[in-house]
Design a protein around this motif. Structure first.
Motif, PDB file in Angstrom:
ATOM      1  N   PRO A  70       0.845  -1.199   0.000  1.00  0.00           N
ATOM      2  CA  PRO A  70       0.000   0.000   0.000  1.00  0.00           C
ATOM      3  C   PRO A  70       0.879   1.248   0.000  1.00  0.00           C
ATOM      4  CG  PRO A  70      -0.807  -1.589   1.588  1.00  0.00           C
ATOM      5  CD  PRO A  70       0.516  -2.093   1.129  1.00  0.00           C
ATOM      6  N   SER A  71       0.475   2.262  -0.748  1.00  0.00           N
ATOM      7  CA  SER A  71       1.317   3.455  -0.860  1.00  0.00           C
ATOM      8  C   SER A  71       0.489   4.651  -1.283  1.00  0.00           C
ATOM      9  CB  SER A  71       2.429   3.221  -1.892  1.00  0.00           C
ATOM     10  OG  SER A  71       1.872   3.023  -3.184  1.00  0.00           O
ATOM     11  N   CYS A  72       1.099   5.812  -1.174  1.00  0.00           N
ATOM     12  CA  CYS A  72       0.502   7.026  -1.731  1.00  0.00           C
ATOM     13  C   CYS A  72       1.643   7.936  -2.166  1.00  0.00           C
ATOM     14  CB  CYS A  72      -0.424   7.718  -0.739  1.00  0.00           C
ATOM     15  SG  CYS A  72       0.400   8.542   0.638  1.00  0.00           S
ATOM     16  N   LEU A  73       1.294   8.955  -2.925  1.00  0.00           N
ATOM     17  CA  LEU A  73       2.290   9.875  -3.458  1.00  0.00           C
ATOM     18  C   LEU A  73       1.945  11.298  -3.041  1.00  0.00           C
ATOM     19  CD1 LEU A  73       4.630  10.689  -5.350  1.00  0.00           C
ATOM     20  CD2 LEU A  73       3.012  10.571  -7.258  1.00  0.00           C
ATOM     21  N   VAL A  74       2.864  11.928  -2.302  1.00  0.00           N
ATOM     22  CA  VAL A  74       2.742  13.344  -1.962  1.00  0.00           C
ATOM     23  C   VAL A  74       3.563  14.096  -3.001  1.00  0.00           C
ATOM     24  CG1 VAL A  74       3.138  15.123  -0.230  1.00  0.00           C
ATOM     25  CG2 VAL A  74       2.473  12.816   0.484  1.00  0.00           C
ATOM     26  N   LEU A  75       2.882  14.855  -3.840  1.00  0.00           N
ATOM     27  CA  LEU A  75       3.495  15.367  -5.069  1.00  0.00           C
ATOM     28  C   LEU A  75       3.376  16.884  -5.177  1.00  0.00           C
ATOM     29  CD1 LEU A  75       4.691  14.820  -7.910  1.00  0.00           C
ATOM     30  CD2 LEU A  75       2.352  14.365  -8.689  1.00  0.00           C
ATOM     31  N   ASP A  76       4.520  17.542  -5.332  1.00  0.00           N
ATOM     32  CA  ASP A  76       4.525  18.982  -5.561  1.00  0.00           C
ATOM     33  C   ASP A  76       4.083  19.255  -6.998  1.00  0.00           C
ATOM     34  OD1 ASP A  76       4.897  21.686  -5.135  1.00  0.00           O
ATOM     35  OD2 ASP A  76       7.031  21.626  -5.612  1.00  0.00           O
ATOM     36  N   VAL A  77       3.274  20.264  -7.177  1.00  0.00           N
ATOM     37  CA  VAL A  77       2.784  20.592  -8.512  1.00  0.00           C
ATOM     38  C   VAL A  77       3.901  21.167  -9.373  1.00  0.00           C
ATOM     39  CG1 VAL A  77       1.205  22.026  -9.844  1.00  0.00           C
ATOM     40  CG2 VAL A  77       0.434  20.981  -7.716  1.00  0.00           C
ATOM     41  N   ASN A  78       4.645  22.111  -8.810  1.00  0.00           N
ATOM     42  CA  ASN A  78       5.641  22.846  -9.588  1.00  0.00           C
ATOM     43  C   ASN A  78       7.016  22.192  -9.477  1.00  0.00           C
ATOM     44  OD1 ASN A  78       3.828  25.050 -10.351  1.00  0.00           O
ATOM     45  ND2 ASN A  78       3.854  25.540  -8.167  1.00  0.00           N
ATOM     46  N   LEU A  79       7.264  21.278 -10.398  1.00  0.00           N
ATOM     47  CA  LEU A  79       8.546  20.581 -10.452  1.00  0.00           C
ATOM     48  C   LEU A  79       9.280  20.971 -11.731  1.00  0.00           C
ATOM     49  CD1 LEU A  79       7.355  17.012  -9.402  1.00  0.00           C
ATOM     50  CD2 LEU A  79       8.713  18.576  -8.003  1.00  0.00           C
ATOM     51  N   PRO A  80      10.611  20.938 -11.721  1.00  0.00           N
ATOM     52  CA  PRO A  80      11.349  21.217 -12.954  1.00  0.00           C
ATOM     53  C   PRO A  80      11.124  20.119 -13.986  1.00  0.00           C
ATOM     54  CG  PRO A  80      12.823  20.395 -11.234  1.00  0.00           C
ATOM     55  CD  PRO A  80      11.489  20.624 -10.575  1.00  0.00           C
ATOM     56  N   ASP A  81      11.226  20.486 -15.249  1.00  0.00           N
ATOM     57  CA  ASP A  81      11.037  19.535 -16.350  1.00  0.00           C
ATOM     58  C   ASP A  81       9.614  18.974 -16.331  1.00  0.00           C
ATOM     59  OD1 ASP A  81      13.709  19.914 -17.142  1.00  0.00           O
ATOM     60  OD2 ASP A  81      14.384  18.450 -15.663  1.00  0.00           O
ATOM     61  N   LEU A  82       9.439  17.747 -15.860  1.00  0.00           N
ATOM     62  CA  LEU A  82       8.113  17.128 -15.814  1.00  0.00           C
ATOM     63  C   LEU A  82       7.407  17.562 -14.531  1.00  0.00           C
ATOM     64  CD1 LEU A  82       6.370  14.994 -17.379  1.00  0.00           C
ATOM     65  CD2 LEU A  82       7.292  13.292 -15.782  1.00  0.00           C
ATOM     66  N   ASN A  83       6.309  18.358 -14.663  1.00  0.00           N
ATOM     67  CA  ASN A  83       5.648  18.859 -13.461  1.00  0.00           C
ATOM     68  C   ASN A  83       4.695  17.823 -12.863  1.00  0.00           C
ATOM     69  OD1 ASN A  83       3.035  19.038 -14.679  1.00  0.00           O
ATOM     70  ND2 ASN A  83       3.531  21.055 -15.519  1.00  0.00           N
ATOM     71  N   GLY A  84       4.105  18.186 -11.724  1.00  0.00           N
ATOM     72  CA  GLY A  84       3.261  17.239 -11.004  1.00  0.00           C
ATOM     73  C   GLY A  84       2.056  16.765 -11.788  1.00  0.00           C
ATOM     74  N   LEU A  85       1.392  17.681 -12.486  1.00  0.00           N
ATOM     75  CA  LEU A  85       0.214  17.301 -13.259  1.00  0.00           C
ATOM     76  C   LEU A  85       0.582  16.369 -14.414  1.00  0.00           C
ATOM     77  CD1 LEU A  85      -1.680  20.727 -13.384  1.00  0.00           C
ATOM     78  CD2 LEU A  85      -2.226  18.728 -11.969  1.00  0.00           C
ATOM     79  N   ASP A  86       1.731  16.627 -15.035  1.00  0.00           N
ATOM     80  CA  ASP A  86       2.180  15.740 -16.113  1.00  0.00           C
ATOM     81  C   ASP A  86       2.533  14.360 -15.580  1.00  0.00           C
ATOM     82  OD1 ASP A  86       1.861  17.669 -18.064  1.00  0.00           O
ATOM     83  OD2 ASP A  86       3.915  18.423 -17.883  1.00  0.00           O
ATOM     84  N   LEU A  87       3.141  14.326 -14.393  1.00  0.00           N
ATOM     85  CA  LEU A  87       3.459  13.037 -13.771  1.00  0.00           C
ATOM     86  C   LEU A  87       2.175  12.280 -13.452  1.00  0.00           C
ATOM     87  CD1 LEU A  87       5.378  10.977 -12.541  1.00  0.00           C
ATOM     88  CD2 LEU A  87       5.383  12.331 -10.427  1.00  0.00           C
ATOM     89  N   GLN A  88       1.162  12.985 -12.965  1.00  0.00           N
ATOM     90  CA  GLN A  88      -0.126  12.355 -12.675  1.00  0.00           C
ATOM     91  C   GLN A  88      -0.688  11.692 -13.927  1.00  0.00           C
ATOM     92  OE1 GLN A  88      -3.417  15.025 -11.965  1.00  0.00           O
ATOM     93  NE2 GLN A  88      -4.404  13.593 -10.540  1.00  0.00           N
TER      94      GLN A  88
END
Length: 229
Positions: A70-88
């Motif tokens: 079981p896991s979850c991801l705490v993800l910052d939206v504003n990331l360099p290169d590939l941002n959080g929304l793109d990773l989602q």
């Protein structure tokens, strides 16, 4: 920048897993390019009893091997290169067992709506309290555990169905379609007594307690309700 200040959280944490299924320690992935944020979140997650794994970029996270826990991801939206929304978007199809909690320093309503529509379970604006984050993580972990429970049950059904003989599978398909034993026998060209024998073994192997139970199993397996010719 720190997201929160640590209080005496050890004595008041009640965010332990309530899942009846035992797995390895739940994992909380953290992706944020700010090292102070990663360290703060990692410490909080560890104190809460989960296993933190932190990454400075989306690419670094994507290169990490998949985990079976079981896991979850705490993800910052504003990331360099590939941002959080793109990773989602990148992981949406094959990581349904890993809910995403977005964190951001900017209260952007359209961005929040986009993330939630794409399946995020929470969208937190910095700074937020440790209690709010812990609650969000707990809920996400419980969702992930529920997926593992469903998948474990489905795998048991698959194994049971794989143990059936070809004839038993044919009998099962006709039985769940609503045919009586006599009708099943007619379809397969065998006697009603033989159908009863196959049906009894099939029900036993499938661990089905009743016909409705068997019909439900068939639906969960995504099987047709009659043999393919």
């Amino acid at each position: 920048m720190l997201l929160f200040t640590f209080g005496d959280i050890e004595g008041r944490l009640t965010v332990k897993s309530r899942s009846p299924v035992s797995y390895s320690t739940p994992i909380v992935f953290v992706v944020d390019d700010d090292i102070s944020v990663r360290e703060s979140l990692g410490s909080l997650v560890e104190v809460a009893g989960w296993e933190p794994r932190t990454f400075a970029s989306a690419e670094e996270f994507l290169s990490h091997p998949r985990v079976s826990a079981p896991s979850c991801l705490v993800l910052d939206v504003n990331l360099p290169d590939l941002n959080g929304l793109d990773l989602q978007k990148r992981i949406a199809g094959d990581r349904v067992d890993m809910p995403i909690i977005f964190i951001t320093g900017h209260n952007d309503v359209p961005m929040t709506v986009q993330a939630m529509k794409a399946g995020a379970v929470e969208f937190l604006t910095k700074p937020f309290s440790e209690d709010v984050l812990l609650s969000a993580i707990q809920n996400a972990i419980e969702r992930s555990q529920a997926v593992f429970v469903r998948e474990a049950g489905l795998q048991i059904l698959r194994d049971c169905h794989a143990s059936l003989s070809r004839r038993e599978r044919e009998v099962m398909a006709l039985v769940v379609s609503g045919l009586l034993n006599k009708q099943v026998g007619f379809e397969l060209g065998i006697s009603e007594i033989t159908v009863k024998a196959h049906r009894g073994k099939m029900m036993q192997k499938m661990k089905a307690r009743s016909l409705p139970d068997l019909v439900n199993m068939n639906a969960r397996l995504g099987l047709p309700s009659a043999p393919q010719h």
